[in-house]
Every structure is written in C-alpha cells, then in structure tokens.
Design a protein around this motif. Sequence first.
Motif, short mmCIF file in Angstrom:
data_model
loop_
_atom_site.label_atom_id
_atom_site.label_comp_id
_atom_site.label_asym_id
_atom_site.label_seq_id
_atom_site.Cartn_x
_atom_site.Cartn_y
_atom_site.Cartn_z
N CYS A 238 0.81 -1.23 0.00
CA CYS A 238 0.00 0.00 0.00
C CYS A 238 0.84 1.27 0.00
CB CYS A 238 -0.94 0.00 1.20
SG CYS A 238 -2.16 -1.31 1.09
N PHE A 239 0.27 2.32 -0.58
CA PHE A 239 0.98 3.60 -0.64
C PHE A 239 -0.01 4.76 -0.63
CE2 PHE A 239 0.31 2.28 -5.08
CZ PHE A 239 -0.28 3.41 -5.63
N THR A 240 0.53 5.95 -0.41
CA THR A 240 -0.26 7.17 -0.51
C THR A 240 0.45 8.09 -1.50
OG1 THR A 240 -0.99 6.96 1.77
CG2 THR A 240 -1.15 9.15 0.81
N VAL A 241 -0.35 8.77 -2.32
CA VAL A 241 0.21 9.72 -3.28
C VAL A 241 0.16 11.11 -2.65
CG1 VAL A 241 -0.09 10.77 -5.56
CG2 VAL A 241 -0.58 8.34 -5.23
N ARG A 257 4.85 8.99 -4.48
CA ARG A 257 4.12 8.09 -3.60
C ARG A 257 5.08 7.58 -2.54
NH1 ARG A 257 2.68 3.14 -7.52
NH2 ARG A 257 4.73 2.34 -8.04
N ALA A 260 2.49 3.22 2.61
CA ALA A 260 1.51 3.44 3.66
C ALA A 260 1.17 2.06 4.20
CB ALA A 260 0.27 4.11 3.09
N GLY A 266 -4.58 6.81 10.47
CA GLY A 266 -4.81 7.73 9.36
C GLY A 266 -5.02 7.06 8.02
N PHE A 267 -4.81 5.74 7.96
CA PHE A 267 -4.87 5.05 6.66
C PHE A 267 -6.26 5.16 6.02
CE2 PHE A 267 -5.09 1.08 4.05
CZ PHE A 267 -4.04 1.36 3.21
N THR A 268 -7.30 5.25 6.84
CA THR A 268 -8.66 5.27 6.28
C THR A 268 -9.38 6.59 6.52
OG1 THR A 268 -9.70 4.49 8.30
CG2 THR A 268 -8.92 2.80 6.79
N ASP A 269 -8.65 7.61 6.99
CA ASP A 269 -9.32 8.88 7.34
C ASP A 269 -10.04 9.48 6.13
OD1 ASP A 269 -8.28 8.57 9.79
OD2 ASP A 269 -7.07 10.42 9.80
N MET A 270 -11.21 10.02 6.41
CA MET A 270 -11.98 10.64 5.34
C MET A 270 -12.26 12.09 5.70
SD MET A 270 -13.86 8.03 3.37
CE MET A 270 -15.52 8.64 3.50
N ALA A 271 -12.60 12.86 4.68
CA ALA A 271 -12.99 14.24 4.92
C ALA A 271 -14.19 14.23 5.87
CB ALA A 271 -13.37 14.91 3.61
N TYR A 276 -12.21 4.65 9.61
CA TYR A 276 -12.57 3.27 9.90
C TYR A 276 -11.42 2.59 10.64
CZ TYR A 276 -16.23 4.30 6.57
OH TYR A 276 -17.29 4.89 5.92
N ARG A 277 -11.73 1.56 11.40
CA ARG A 277 -10.70 0.77 12.09
C ARG A 277 -9.78 1.65 12.93
NH1 ARG A 277 -10.53 -1.08 6.65
NH2 ARG A 277 -8.39 -0.36 6.35
N PHE A 286 -7.89 -6.44 10.38
CA PHE A 286 -7.93 -6.16 8.94
C PHE A 286 -6.70 -6.76 8.25
CE2 PHE A 286 -6.80 -3.60 5.26
CZ PHE A 286 -7.99 -3.55 4.56
N GLU B 49 -4.03 15.24 -5.26
CA GLU B 49 -5.12 14.63 -6.02
C GLU B 49 -6.25 14.27 -5.08
OE1 GLU B 49 -4.10 11.94 -9.78
OE2 GLU B 49 -3.33 11.12 -7.92
N VAL B 69 -12.82 21.17 1.80
CA VAL B 69 -12.49 20.56 3.09
C VAL B 69 -10.99 20.51 3.39
CG1 VAL B 69 -14.53 19.07 3.19
CG2 VAL B 69 -12.44 18.21 2.12
N ARG B 227 -14.89 5.92 0.37
CA ARG B 227 -13.78 5.54 1.25
C ARG B 227 -12.59 6.43 0.93
NH1 ARG B 227 -17.08 3.46 3.37
NH2 ARG B 227 -17.28 1.49 4.45
N ASN B 228 -11.63 6.46 1.81
CA ASN B 228 -10.37 7.13 1.49
C ASN B 228 -9.79 6.43 0.26
OD1 ASN B 228 -7.58 7.71 1.36
ND2 ASN B 228 -7.57 8.29 3.50
N SER B 230 -6.61 6.80 -2.83
CA SER B 230 -5.44 7.54 -3.26
C SER B 230 -5.20 7.34 -4.75
CB SER B 230 -4.22 7.09 -2.45
OG SER B 230 -3.20 8.05 -2.52
N LYS B 235 -4.38 -0.10 -6.70
CA LYS B 235 -2.99 -0.36 -6.32
C LYS B 235 -2.67 0.08 -4.89
CE LYS B 235 -2.54 -1.30 -10.68
NZ LYS B 235 -2.94 -2.66 -11.06
N CYS B 236 -3.22 1.21 -4.46
CA CYS B 236 -2.73 1.82 -3.22
C CYS B 236 -3.30 1.17 -1.96
CB CYS B 236 -3.05 3.32 -3.20
SG CYS B 236 -4.79 3.66 -2.84
N GLY B 237 -4.40 0.43 -2.09
CA GLY B 237 -4.94 -0.32 -0.96
C GLY B 237 -5.83 0.46 -0.01
N HIS B 238 -5.88 1.78 -0.12
CA HIS B 238 -6.65 2.55 0.87
C HIS B 238 -8.13 2.19 0.91
CE1 HIS B 238 -3.83 5.49 2.51
NE2 HIS B 238 -3.22 5.47 1.35
N ASP B 263 -15.77 -3.24 7.61
CA ASP B 263 -14.54 -2.44 7.66
C ASP B 263 -13.58 -2.92 8.73
OD1 ASP B 263 -14.37 -0.10 5.83
OD2 ASP B 263 -16.46 0.00 6.47
#
Lengths: 339, 263
Positions: A238-241, A257, A260, A266-271, A276-277, A286, B49, B69, B227-228, B230, B235-238, B263
């Motif tokens: 997994c990664f974050t861009v 990237r 992650a 923070g992996f699942t944080d949303m606006a 989650y989790r 998970f 992005e 936001v 969901r979050n 990326s 590929k990114c798994g989020h 979840d």
Amino acid sequence: MGYSLSKDQFNSLLDALKKSYTVYGPAVDPDKGNYSDTDRITYKKINSFDDLVLDMKTYFSPKEIVYPVREPLFHFSDGSFFVPHIDEKKIAILLRPCDINGFDRLDTVFLKNGPEEDFYYKRRRKNIRFFMIECAEGFDNCWCVSMNANRTDMYDVAFRFGKEILADVKNEEFIPYLVGFPQTEVDIQFIEKNSIEVKVPEIGSISPESFDLEMWNEYTSRCIACGRCNTSCITCSCFTVQDVACGTEGRMAERRRRWAGCQLNGFTDMAGGHSYRSKNGEKMRFKTMHKINDFHRRFGKHQCVGCGRCDDVCPQYISFARCINTLSEVVAERGKNEQ
Amino acid sequence: MNNNPYIAEKAKLIRITPETAIDSTFTIAWDKPVKPGQFLEISIPGAGEAPISISDFNDGELSMTIRKVGRVTGALFDMKEGDTLFARGPYGNGFEYNYYAGTNLKIIAGGTGLAPVKNLIKTFMEPRYVNSLEVLLGFKTPEDILFKNEVLSWVESATAILTVDNGNYDWKGNSGLITQYIPQLDLNKPQDCVCIVVGPPVMIKFVLADLLTRDVPRENIWVSFERNMSCGIGKCGHCKIDNTYICLDGPVFRLPDTMKLID
Ligand SMILES: Cc1cc2nc3c(=O)[nH]c(=O)nc-3n(C[C@H](O)[C@H](O)[C@H](O)COP(=O)(O)OP(=O)(O)OC[C@H]3O[C@@H](n4cnc5c(N)ncnc54)[C@H](O)[C@@H]3O)c2cc1C
Ligand code: SF4
Ligand code: SF4
Ligand code: FES
C-alpha cells in the motif's frame, strides 16, 4: 543447466555480471541494528561472496529494490509532466523462495488487479532477475511451508551455497556467464518443515462473527500502530500519493508516492473526520484477514508467504503466527458448536 | 506516456457555480465517455489529487460538485474560470442504466450524496426510461440545498420530495429527517420497486433499515460507497474492504454484495 563453482569462481562470476547487472543480496549494515553496537542484516549491493550474509534473516525484505519507500511519479513544471528516468541496468537479487513468492504477490497487485498496470512497478520489475538462495532449513521464525510459499520455479538462477557453490540456471540469459565452469547435476531442494507451523483457517470458515471476536481486543492494548510489520513485509504494497510544491507559485511540483500501511493511524481517514478501524485491534484484524483470507478470495492464493519478518520486528512482541493460530482455533471451535 | 495511468490530462475549467457556502460545482471541458456514479481523480500540481464524483455531463462538459475541506479542494476553490486543472479517469463501475430501465425507481439522496446521482435523476425524468420515478432528498438546512433551482423544479413537477433537518422561519417546505418521508414514497408493491440510496453513512444506515422493514427486496436496493482513496486504480490499498476494492468493484453496489463488507 547445473554448474559447480568455488568461492573464487563465484567472485569472478560476480565480476563478469557487473557490467550488465547490479547484484543485490543480504548483507551487513554495520551499527544499524535495533540496539547499540549491533548490526542490521539488510539488502545491499554485493561485490563478492564475503559480502553475503547467509546465516541470518534480513530485517527488511528486498521489495524496496523494485518498489522504493518513496518514489517520484513525475515532476510538474509550467503545465507539463516529466517522468523521471531510472537506471535501466538489470538487477539480480539473491533471495529466498519465500521472497520470490512475495514478489509474485506484489506482481499480483501492481500488474493484475484491475485493468491498469502500475507503470512504475513494471518498469523496474522487468529488469529484475531472481538469484534464488536454496533454503532447505529456514530460520527459527519462518512458516513458509504453512503458507505454501516454500517452493517456487520463478527463479532465473538458483544457488546452493555449501562447501562448493552449485548453480542451477533456468534463464538462458545467464548461460554465457557460466559456460566454462564445471557442469554438474544440481537438484535444488526446498524446505519441507519449519520449526513454526501455522494453521490457516479454511477459506469459507471466516464468517462475519470472526470480525467481532474477543481476540482482536487484545491487540488494541498491545499494538502501538508503529507499522513496522507493514514496512518489513515483503507483500505489503500500500501507498499514498502526495504532492510537494517547489517554488512559491505552485508552478513546479513533484508528485510522489510513499509506502503506507493498514496498521498505521490515518490510513482510512476521510474528509469530515470519519475514519474506519481506529482501534489498533481492528487494524490487526484487517491485516490478518487480508494476509490469510481476503487476498486468497480475490486472487486464489494467500498473500502472506510466512517469511516471519513481522514477528521479528514487532517492538511489542506481537506474534502474527500466534494470531493466525488463535483465529483458526476460535473459528474451528465455533464451527463445532454450530454443528 | 499513455501506458502510465498516473499521468493526468489537462482540463479547462469552464464554469464555477457556487451551490452553498462551502460547495461549488466545477464544470470542465471533457469528452471521454463517462457513466453516472463514476469518479475522476482531480489534481492541482503542488496541492495533490482527490477522487471526485461526476455530478453531470453532456456535450463536452462535465461537472463535479465539490466541498471545500482541505488541501486539494481548497486549491480548487482558489481557481477561476478559464484556469486549467488536471484529471484522470473515469474510474469505478458507476450506475448501469440497464439495471434501472423500466422499473419503479426510487432515488433517496442525502446531502452531497445527491451529486453522484444528479445526472441519473435527470436521465430518468425522461418518462420513456423508467416506469416511474420518485426522488427523496434531504439536506441539513435550506442553505445546504445543492442545485437549488433544479431541485425546486423537481419538487414543483412532483418528481421529488424535499426535506431539511432544520428549517428556518423563511422555509415553507418539509422539515425533519429523510426517513420520516419514506412513507410518502409509493412502496405498496415493494417487489416491483428498485431503490438507490446515497448519502452519509448514518443516513444510509437508517434509510436501509426502513426500506427493509417495508419488504423492499435486498437485491432491489443499490448504494454508493465512499472511502479514502489515493490511486483510484486498485494499487494503493486505501479503499479495500475485505476482498473488495471500492475504486474497482464499486463505488456502486447491490445491497447483498455489501452485507459481507466489514470495515
Ligand atoms: C469515490 C469518491 C467520490 C467523491 N466525490 C466527492 C464529491 O463529489 N464531492 C466532494 O466534495 N467530495 C467527494 N469525495 C471526497 C473527496 O475526495 C475528499 O473530500 C477529498 O479527498 C479531500 O481532499 P483535500 O485534499 O481537499 O483534503 P485533505 O487536505 O486531504 O484532507 C481533508 C480530510 O479529508 C481526508 N481525506 C483525504 N483524502 C481523502 C479521500 N480520498 N477521501 C476521503 N477523505 C479523504 C483527510 O484525511 C482529512 O481528514 C469523494 C470521495 C470518493 C472516494
Ligand atoms: S505477514 Fe509477516 S510473515 Fe507474512 S509475508 Fe508479511 S512479514 Fe512475512
Ligand atoms: S509491528 Fe507490532 S506494534 Fe507495530 S504496528 Fe505491527 S503489530 Fe502493531
Ligand atoms: S483507491 Fe487505491 S486501491 Fe482503491
């Protein structure tokens, strides 16, 4: 084709390869260990046989050779994208069967999940050759056999490092480098029994109730969400861009990237603040489900290859092997009660 | 470089239409085929992005309704008409017209959940596509109503029921939670109804519970997940839940396929 080499001959093989290949293998990183004055075994460029460490497991996996911790995707300047060039020299990695299987799992996500191939992974991966280190005994903390990841034929050359060095060449690309050395039969062996055995719950035996088990709560108090289990794992992908602006007007920027992991906050944080989790036990659940159940349901093979690094590196001494075994026991127990 | 899925294309910002104090609709020039419910990865170099649903499209234009936001959305709100942003996609499965054609369709949307179904509502208002269409919309306050003129025209033509959680003294319309108005939908023959439910997680939860007590078959209910995300390309798994990647296999799901997603 099988060949037999002395250590000196192996060194001359490395020398010959050097022109066209960079060779990586397990080696010592002095003083980089977790305690003062200790070394860390890690993946480094190998120049001679004596650089190789064959009696200890590496702390990190070789995945960062193909999938760097941080990778620029492109630079952006005045409306145009520039994709950075990479060194196109071929790379040969000395690694064990579990890690070759680990690369197969990375290939699955980066090249086979969804309609798009990952351009950045692919352009490095195509230059990679696997020099498999025969691993017939394993280390104390491995369970590749339980994960069916003890064998592979996805190697280019396999080596047995004994009194003499035996090489089984599969990829013809390497025959020119070995002709001249004495030929011999090489029958590469694979480990058949680890000192640790893990019982993976059968696919299909995991039910929604398995997500609510008491056992996950234990990890909420023990795991500190440091993510070491993710970074050391050969199969975590997994990664974050993210963007980094250079200059004031935002006309120049880099998009990159970086790794992650599902075990990190923070992996699942949303606006809007939803996430989650958030409990560490839920993260552990998970990760566990992904490694030994969900990936299999999607791709037909387990993601975890049993390299045991997650257990080696956890500062809280959390054992993933024990976690899987406990899950199996609880699930089997429930199955019995329901009958 | 078209084998590099991370490279975005330039897109000219044609129009910015403020919707509420914090939401605006951004319309860009766009000519690739898209489906309602799909999303784009919108980017501004230096900011980053973000995945954004497509709220409307036609004739070389595509609209997205965006809430300010954070970093990327904040940078978007600093742009002006005529500026260039970057986009890649479309991604996700989207709503497939075939599944809803000829049905008695109910679309229940809360807040920004209206954005991904706006084009669908407009399409299905053409009587020849569906047997019947009823829309139920809920917003927090009158100030939060998106696409106000269009929404009010739907209410006028009796296609939509509109409610706000908290009205003010100027507000002449319905107030109260969206679930209070479900009885006003024609669900007398639940087997013949197909429902699409979009909105924030709590709203989805209560609406679904209500529809199920009214015997709407699970397989006739569709939801859209957020969901979050990326990468948007698996590929990114989020966005992964269980063995499902929301960006690839969703964001639109038939309800029975979501029951196993924990979840
Ligand atoms: C399929 C899909 C469709 C969406 N459609 C719309 C839409 O039509 N309109 C709209 O306004 N928003 C939409 N969103 C949400 C939107 O993507 C996020 O609000 C956006 O990523 C925030 O970006 P930012 O850089 O402005 O905020 P940031 O500065 O990144 O962060 C603000 C907050 O959002 C969180 N966040 C970061 N990335 C995401 C993400 N990808 N998804 C959710 N939260 C995130 C952060 O952790 C932080 O808490 C959609 C999301 C998805 C997954
Ligand atoms: S989960 Fe642990 S044992 Fe399995 S592949 Fe990853 S690091 Fe190795
Ligand atoms: S290494 Fe151990 S403590 Fe750190 S995140 Fe993984 S399980 Fe938790
Ligand atoms: S958004 Fe990256 S995998 Fe779905």
